[in-house]
Design an enzyme around this catalytic site. Structure first.
Site, PDB file in Angstrom:
ATOM      1  N   ALA A 189       0.828  -1.209   0.000  1.00 55.56           N
ATOM      2  CA  ALA A 189       0.000   0.000   0.000  1.00 55.56           C
ATOM      3  C   ALA A 189       0.862   1.259   0.000  1.00 55.56           C
ATOM      4  CB  ALA A 189      -0.946  -0.004   1.194  1.00 55.56           C
ATOM      5  N   THR A 190       2.048   1.183   0.560  1.00 53.99           N
ATOM      6  CA  THR A 190       2.935   2.360   0.527  1.00 53.99           C
ATOM      7  C   THR A 190       3.216   2.777  -0.908  1.00 53.99           C
ATOM      8  OG1 THR A 190       3.976   1.776   2.628  1.00 53.99           O
ATOM      9  CG2 THR A 190       5.244   3.196   1.147  1.00 53.99           C
TER      10      THR A 190
ATOM     11  N   ASN B 127      -5.538   3.776  10.665  1.00 57.25           N
ATOM     12  CA  ASN B 127      -4.793   2.636  11.199  1.00 57.25           C
ATOM     13  C   ASN B 127      -4.475   2.757  12.680  1.00 57.25           C
ATOM     14  OD1 ASN B 127      -3.202   4.676   9.653  1.00 57.25           O
ATOM     15  ND2 ASN B 127      -1.497   3.718  10.723  1.00 57.25           N
TER      16      ASN B 127
ATOM     17  N   GLN C 290      -6.374  -0.530   5.674  1.00 62.93           N
ATOM     18  CA  GLN C 290      -6.954  -1.058   6.919  1.00 62.93           C
ATOM     19  C   GLN C 290      -8.367  -1.584   6.727  1.00 62.93           C
ATOM     20  OE1 GLN C 290      -5.874  -1.793   9.937  1.00 62.93           O
ATOM     21  NE2 GLN C 290      -3.859  -0.990   9.467  1.00 62.93           N
TER      22      GLN C 290
ATOM     23  N   SER D 235      -3.367  -3.408   0.499  1.00 59.43           N
ATOM     24  CA  SER D 235      -2.189  -4.136   0.942  1.00 59.43           C
ATOM     25  C   SER D 235      -2.604  -5.576   1.199  1.00 59.43           C
ATOM     26  CB  SER D 235      -1.660  -3.502   2.234  1.00 59.43           C
ATOM     27  OG  SER D 235      -0.532  -4.210   2.699  1.00 59.43           O
ATOM     28  N   ALA D 236      -1.705  -6.534   0.965  1.00 60.31           N
ATOM     29  CA  ALA D 236      -2.055  -7.938   1.201  1.00 60.31           C
ATOM     30  C   ALA D 236      -1.837  -8.343   2.651  1.00 60.31           C
ATOM     31  CB  ALA D 236      -1.233  -8.843   0.285  1.00 60.31           C
ATOM     32  N   HIS D 237      -0.776  -7.822   3.288  1.00 59.37           N
ATOM     33  CA  HIS D 237      -0.403  -8.384   4.593  1.00 59.37           C
ATOM     34  C   HIS D 237      -1.269  -7.912   5.748  1.00 59.37           C
ATOM     35  CE1 HIS D 237       1.928  -5.070   6.647  1.00 59.37           C
ATOM     36  NE2 HIS D 237       1.978  -4.609   5.413  1.00 59.37           N
TER      37      HIS D 237
ATOM     38  N   THR E 288       9.476  -7.576 -13.372  1.00 55.63           N
ATOM     39  CA  THR E 288       8.842  -8.897 -13.457  1.00 55.63           C
ATOM     40  C   THR E 288       7.816  -9.054 -12.342  1.00 55.63           C
ATOM     41  OG1 THR E 288      10.875  -9.800 -14.368  1.00 55.63           O
ATOM     42  CG2 THR E 288       9.284 -11.386 -13.466  1.00 55.63           C
TER      43      THR E 288
ATOM     44  N   CYS F  46       9.340   6.185  22.000  1.00 53.92           N
ATOM     45  CA  CYS F  46      10.478   5.266  21.994  1.00 53.92           C
ATOM     46  C   CYS F  46      10.225   4.069  21.080  1.00 53.92           C
ATOM     47  CB  CYS F  46      10.770   4.784  23.394  1.00 53.92           C
ATOM     48  SG  CYS F  46       9.440   3.811  24.117  1.00 53.92           S
TER      49      CYS F  46
END
Ligand SMILES: *Cc1c(COP(=O)(O)O)cnc(C)c1O
Length: 391
Positions: free
Chosen positions: A75-76, A155, A183, A203-205, A243, A328
């Site tokens: 997605a980025t 997100n 999302q 996005s797939a993940h 490819t 952090c």
């Protein structure tokens, strides 16, 4: 129960076993390992058939046509291609874009890049509950606006934007609309035709597919073309040369097919867990819900806890895989910019926790998390007494 408990499905999901099986076939079987552009032989055509089947499955989840789907690395990249590619392609018409302060960094940084090249960007600020009013989008449009880019589900907070109303405004003013749906795909229903969406990132993940693959939907009638960001062979209509990674794309297709089947059951499942978690956690004095109480997707619960310091809170939750607003834990060393944009003070943005749920989450895990968080917060507060509102 296995510790630590995974509550970070909004960051990434485990790959579904059926997806793994198909991907392994693509990697192992010589007849599928050919280059999908090698149409001169049977193996290349078999690989191409897999890619095209995946394209149809991805298209089906959002009611698009297969030829409107361009595979990317995630997605980025889809966000970059949508925002920068549209801006470049349409620069003769205008150099103004509208977006919001709570977008994913992929959209924010793409817009910031354009700003360094002379484009004007209007950054909409959400209200205290994380929502962008459609009227604010309309008020931001200028005669030379070429694109509005707003996400579907945020997100961090899980709030759901009123994309239908925003899309209607964009159509009325003949401005293109890009929606980051990383999302929401597989979690909320998406219909790009009924919803009048011109470009949409996937996005797939985030929905049980592999990392490293995503897609951009480009409406064939309204948009037709954007400028490519990469140059090479003519793959993906020249918009994404290189490819095509058969195993990645086939895995995404299978994940999207499964998501379409399971969406209603899964939405019920995660929503029940989220509500269970919130009804347990809200016993804690001085806990605040981040984001609108109703207009939000079922898989995310984001809270801020007053009277504790963000970093200590995060380190005392080692048995939970959660996302924290604490600086952090972020790559950029800043407290959540999304919560800051909602007007949360830096300390509350720091002491926020995002829980997100998925297919494998259970009620027992949520019970554990409630106990665990209550105990950790009481412990932290016991030796650093800060006034807790409502305590
Ligand atoms: C995860 C995410 C992205 C980035 O997706 P990748 O496939 O990891 O590049 C973009 N936008 C939103 C809203 C996300 O949640």
């Amino acid at each position: 129960m296995q510790l630590p408990v995974y509550f970070d499905y909004a960051a990434s999901t485990p790959v579904d076993p059926e997806v793994v099986g198909l991907m392994a076939d693509c990697l192992r079987r010589p007849e599928l390992a050919a280059n999908p552009a090698a149409l001169g032989h049977a193996a290349g055509r078999a690989a191409q058939a897999l890619v095209e089947a995946a394209r149809a499955q991805v298209a089906a989840l959002i009611n698009a046509q297969p030829d409107e789907i361009i595979f990317t690395s995630g997605a980025t990249e889809a966000d970059n291609l949508a925002v920068i590619g549209t801006a470049w392609f349409r620069q003769a018409r205008g150099r103004h874009l509208v977006t919001s302060l709570t977008e994913h960094k992929a959209v924010i940084e793409s817009c910031r890049h354009l700003a360094t090249q002379g484009w004007r960007i209007t950054w909409l600020r959400p209200d205290a509950e994380g929502l962008i009013a459609p009227a604010a989008v309309e008020a931001a449009l200028e005669p030379d606006t070429v694109l509005v880019s707003l996400m579907h589900v945020n997100n961090e907070t899980g709030v759901v934007h009123d994309i239908a109303a925003i899309a209607a405004i964009c159509r009325r003013h003949d401005v293109l609309l890009h929606v980051d749906a990383a999302q929401s795909a597989g979690r909320e229903r998406i219909d790009v035709r009924a919803g009048q969406i011109d470009l949409l990132s996937l996005s797939a993940h985030k929905i049980y597919g592999p990392k490293g693959v995503g897609a951009l939907f480009i409406d064939q009638e309204r948009v037709r073309r954007v400028s490519p960001l990469l140059f090479g062979g003519g793959q993906e209509r020249g918009l994404r040369p290189g490819t095509v990674a058969t195993h990645q794309v086939a895995g995404m297709g299978e994940a999207f097919r499964l998501a379409a089947q399971r969406l209603p059951d899964e939405a019920r499942h995660v929503t029940a867990l989220r509500d269970q978690l919130w009804s347990g956690l809200r016993q804690l004095p001085g806990i605040l819900l981040n984001g609108h109480a109703e207009r939000r997707s079922g898989h995310i619960l984001n809270v801020s806890i007053t009277g504790v310091e963000g970093e200590s809170l995060f380190y005392s939750l080692a048995d939970l895989c959660v996302a924290s607003g604490s600086a952090c834990t972020s790559l950029s060393n800043e407290a959540s910019y999304v919560l800051r944009a909602l007007g949360r003070p830096a300390a509350l943005a720091q002491s926020s926790i995002r829980f997100s749920f998925g297919r494998q989450s259970t009620a027992a895990e949520v019970d554990f998390a409630v106990e665990y968080v209550l105990r950790a917060v009481q412990h932290l507060r016991s030796f650093s007494p800060i006034d807790v509102p409502g305590a």
